[in-house]
Design an enzyme around this catalytic site. Structure first.
Site, PDB file in Angstrom:
ATOM      1  CG  ASP A  40       1.320 -12.252  -5.175  1.00 24.87           C
ATOM      2  OD1 ASP A  40       0.645 -13.117  -5.755  1.00 24.87           O
ATOM      3  OD2 ASP A  40       2.574 -12.299  -5.098  1.00 24.87           O
ATOM      4  CD  GLU A 206     -18.951 -32.287   1.897  1.00 25.91           C
ATOM      5  OE1 GLU A 206     -19.449 -33.305   1.370  1.00 25.91           O
ATOM      6  OE2 GLU A 206     -17.760 -32.231   2.324  1.00 25.91           O
ATOM      7  CD  GLU A 344       5.202  13.674  -5.355  1.00 31.73           C
ATOM      8  OE1 GLU A 344       6.238  13.363  -5.985  1.00 31.73           O
ATOM      9  OE2 GLU A 344       5.149  14.640  -4.572  1.00 31.73           O
ATOM     10  CD  GLU A 346       6.109   9.993  -7.755  1.00 28.53           C
ATOM     11  OE1 GLU A 346       6.291  10.287  -6.557  1.00 28.53           O
ATOM     12  OE2 GLU A 346       6.581  10.662  -8.695  1.00 28.53           O
ATOM     13  CG  ASP A 457      10.227  14.841  -7.873  1.00 25.87           C
ATOM     14  OD1 ASP A 457       9.848  13.698  -7.589  1.00 25.87           O
ATOM     15  OD2 ASP A 457      10.505  15.685  -7.007  1.00 25.87           O
TER      16      ASP A 457
END
Length: 463
Positions: A40, A206, A344, A346, A457
């Protein structure tokens, strides 16, 4: 050749192309997050950054159904590298709520320096959390639902938009669509319209196209997952269409409250898309992007979905072209990444075998095993670097091979990661690197013995 045969051949060719795309490139870009299952996708543009809020499918399901406890946030300035900010809100934010599952599709919007996170809780209603930062911490200031319902499916998939005149609208719903006019505080709504403030949109062929329901009755193509926005004075409502498995359709209107006119499909049903779908659309730095989710990651499925993105161009009349989901996704970076400042770990364009974990120092890369890797795209080394620095924590240790442009590409250095006496005991490690110039894709390939090697990290290069 008649029109029916022509359409059949067109659909067949698209399906063949899609299969090839989903089974093609080894170093792909879609799904854009590989360390968690994210569904989502709800993008928010604020200043020069895209913040992508997602629901989170757990790795293991309960009763083979949607298992969702929190909402996550990722950000990007270049549309190819995405930084993981972890779970920014969860069901635990609602202390009055006796519910442990059901953190479904979400959307965040900024207004007057505050960030409003609209979240549905399956079977409960639409709630709102507020923060001073896009990363949170988000707070439940109402202590109750914003929109309440005793219908199991009705109050899901909220989408929010603030018009040019300052009026905000919140749309939602399955199997129909409803809206309220939010007050300026964004946490209450005008009760003077509709049914105590809730307006039920007229679901006509419609407005939303005609479709045959599973029970044989005629209905509209609209199912769920609305995404509401405005572009060039035209209002768009994009939504999951045609039942299960879902495609993506859209309608437009000259006003924020209709009347809506069905315009067609944006994305048909393709292999590796999940039986549900949910989209979000943005304009960012002169480009248009369409987000959706699939089930293409290893161990993926209808209850373990993954967010994807495609770049596209609107037609001259404002209509949206039919899109094919690709494995390549966004093919070019909007700006190079600067490797000489802290980045970072990540922040990832693509990875294999890795997860991310949250600790006292924030989010970091974890579950690193031998031959896992991560890729960072379009890294600008300028005139070159002489040293690499990484922060890691380890009980075992290992190596980071620093390579360019491919997992087995040019090796410019190896950073030895030794034991640090704990998986949360962080230490800085350095390595000399060969001087390279210009823009390259950067690969960190992890090497070591069996088992988990270390946690990672952040990193940077030194001129």
């Amino acid at each position: 050749m008649n029109l029916q045969i022509s359409n059949m051949l067109r659909i067949a060719s698209i399906l063949v192309l899609t299969v090839l795309l989903f089974t093609g490139s080894v170093y792909a870009q879609n799904p854009i997050v590989q360390t968690n299952f994210t569904a989502d996708p709800a993008p928010m543009v604020y200043n020069d950054t895209v913040y992508l809020y997602t629901s989170h499918d757990e790795d293991s399901t309960v009763a083979n159904f949607f298992t969702m406890y929190d909402w996550r946030c990722y950000s990007s300035t270049d549309m190819v590298n995405w930084t993981d900010h972890g779970a920014v809100a969860s069901l635990k934010n609602f202390r009055w709520l006796d519910k442990t599952n059901g953190a479904w599709a979400v959307q965040c919007i900024e207004r007057n320096g505050k960030y409003y996170l609209y979240v549905p809780i399956h079977g409960t209603g639409v709630c709102v959390l507020v923060a001073d930062s896009p990363y949170g911490p988000f707070t439940d200031i109402l202590g109750k639902q914003l929109v309440d319902s005793d219908h199991l499916w009705q109050d899901i998939d909220p989408t929010v938009f603030v018009d040019d005149d300052g009026q905000a609208y919140l749309y939602w719903g399955n199997p129909s669509v409803w809206y309220v006019k939010l007050n300026e505080d964004m946490v209450s709504y005008d009760h003077s319209i509709g049914n105590n403030g809730v307006v039920s949109v007229d679901m006509t062929a419609e407005s939303f196209g005609e479709s045959v329901r599973p029970d044989g009755k005629l209905g509209t193509k609209y199912v769920e997952g609305p995404w509401f926005y405005k572009r060039n004075n035209l209002y768009y409502l994009i939504y999951a269409a045609n039942g299960v498995p879902e495609s993506i359709g859209y309608s437009t209107s000259p006003s924020p409250t209709g009347p809506w006119t069905y315009q067609g499909l944006i994305m048909e049903r393709y292999p590796k898309l999940s039986f549900t779908n949910h989209s979000g659309t943005i304009d960012f730095k002169g480009n248009s992007y369409f987000f959706y989710h699939n089930e293409a990651l290893p161990n993926g499925g209808g209850f373990r979905r993954s967010s994807c993105v495609e770049q596209f161009e609107y037609n001259e009349d404002g209509s949206i072209p039919l899109m094919v989901p690709t494995k390549e996704g966004v093919t070019s970076s909007l700006e190079p990444l600067n490797p000489f400042k802290r980045t970072e770990a990540e922040t990832i364009a693509w990875s294999e075998g890795l997860k991310t974990t949250e600790g006292s120092n924030g989010v970091y890369v974890s579950q690193i095993n031998d031959n896992d890797y991560l890729k960072v795209r379009s890294v600008d080394f300028a005139k070159g670097a002489k040293k690499f620095e990484a922060t890691a924590a380890s009980l075992a240790g290992g190596k980071i091979e620093i390579r360019l442009d491919a997992k087995d590409g040019q090796l410019i250095g190896v950073c030895e990661i030794t034991k640090t006496d704990g998986e949360a005991i962080w230490k800085s490690f350095t390595a000399k690197v060969d001087k390279v110039k210009g823009v390259h894709d950067l690969y960190f390939v992890f090497k070591g013995n069996d088992g988990q090697l270390f946690n990672f990290d952040h990193w940077k290069f030194i001129k």
